[in-house]
Enzyme design. Structure first.
Site, PDB file in Angstrom:
ATOM      1  CB  CYS B  87      51.025  39.954  46.080  1.00  0.00           C
ATOM      2  SG  CYS B  87      50.382  40.486  47.672  1.00  0.00           S
ATOM      3  CG  HIS B 196      51.268  35.167  46.740  1.00  0.00           C
ATOM      4  ND1 HIS B 196      52.486  35.806  46.642  1.00  0.00           N
ATOM      5  CD2 HIS B 196      50.471  36.000  47.441  1.00  0.00           C
ATOM      6  CE1 HIS B 196      52.427  36.976  47.259  1.00  0.00           C
ATOM      7  NE2 HIS B 196      51.211  37.118  47.759  1.00  0.00           N
ATOM      8  CD  GLU B 198      54.443  33.709  44.511  1.00  0.00           C
ATOM      9  OE1 GLU B 198      53.425  33.668  43.791  1.00  0.00           O
ATOM     10  OE2 GLU B 198      54.647  34.594  45.361  1.00  0.00           O
TER      11      GLU B 198
END
Lengths: 82, 235
Positions: B87, B196, B198
């Site tokens: 991002c 994302h 994560e």
């Protein structure tokens, strides 16, 4: 103190979502004369002392390398105002 | 040997701790790094996390791309060190010219947050070797400046060379050209993507799947890919 003004615009062929949103709202508000809006930014670099050719050249360098991203934007003007 | 993966915190980073946790869940040791330092502390790989570095002033990722530690990141990536930009980190990578193209404001002019379906297009990078080409995965997406653009020549080149790593499936959430969600460099060690991973590494915190709410952990394999790439390198 003299100020170097750098004007940066999104590339002409590129979608400018910000300008497009404003274009749409102008039409809704009845300002139909304005067919297209594009929004860029004006950056002012204040210089101590006079703007020498060297300082101006440095401003051009940072305008290209930092203040704008050549992939998505154009530097359309670099000028000096007192 | 436990791989050491650095996560750089910039002023305005938001997902640095999530990235550190993802590294730990994948079996590596997370190392917190600081934007103002010139020291990568001997890490084996680096993650540029999501957020709004330096307030996203000037342009998203533009100031961060010139942060002191980015000189070290550029030098290390040129030597083949795996670098993942998520991002805001992806925005930094294009601003630093470590990846081609640029990212502009979403076409609909709004911030968007959704669980995003992606198709894996390149499974031979340091961060995607645990996937298979054509596989469909779901990880969260949340951004305002996620529209991927490049000029025609660059777009032809990255498509021709197989540098598109992920494409949006179902919905193109931000107007990215060719539905591009993530790209890699020629050597496959630098990867940038808008969604994302994560945030999808542990059951209970990821996207919903048909099996159960929040059970999606498709993001974990990004980090496991790096771990196996690094272990393979050491062997």
């Amino acid at each position: 103190m003299p100020t170097i003004v750098v004007d940066v615009m999104p590339k002409a062929e590129l979608l400018d979502p910000q300008g497009k949103a404003v274009t749409g709202s102008l039409a809704r508000l009845g300002h139909g004369a304005f067919q297209n809006v594009r929004i860029g930014k004006r950056i002012e670099l204040t210089v101590e002392g006079e703007v020498t050719d060297e300082v101006l050249a440095e401003a051009k360098t940072i305008a290209d390398e930092i203040l704008s991203n050549g992939v998505i934007e154009d530097v359309v003007n670099i000028g000096v105002v007192e | 040997m436990t791989a050491r993966i650095g996560v750089i915190t910039f002023p305005g980073s938001l997902d640095d701790r999530d990235a550190q946790r993802a590294v730990r869940v994948a079996g590596a040791e997370p190392v917190a790094l600081w934007h103002g330092s010139h020291d990568l502390e001997g890490v084996d790989a680096v993650i540029l996390p999501g957020g709004f570095s330096y307030g996203d002033y000037l342009r998203a990722g533009a100031i961060a791309a010139h942060a002191p530690i980015m000189a070290e990141v550029a030098a290390a990536s040129a030597k083949g060190m795996p670098v993942l930009g998520i991002c805001n980190g992806f925005q930094m990578l294009v601003e630093a010219h470590l990846l081609p193209g640029g990212l502009i404001r979403n076409a609909h002019q709004q911030f968007i947050r959704r669980d995003q379906k992606l198709r894996v297009e390149n499974a031979s990078t340091a961060w995607t070797n645990a996937f298979t080409v054509g596989e469909e995965i779901v990880i969260p997406l949340k951004n305002a400046d996620g529209g991927y653009i490049a000029d025609d020549e660059t777009l032809r080149r990255i498509e021709g060379e197989g540098l598109v790593a992920f494409r949006y499936l179902g919905v193109n959430p931000n107007g990215s050209l060719n539905d591009i969600a993530g790209i890699t460099n020629e050597h496959g060690n630098v990867l940038g993507l808008m969604p994302h991973p994560e945030h999808a590494v542990e059951p209970g915190f990821g996207p919903a799947t048909p099996a159960a709410m929040r059970s999606g952990i498709d993001g974990l394999r990004f980090f496991q890919s790096a771990v196996s790439a690094l272990v393979g390198q050491a062997a």
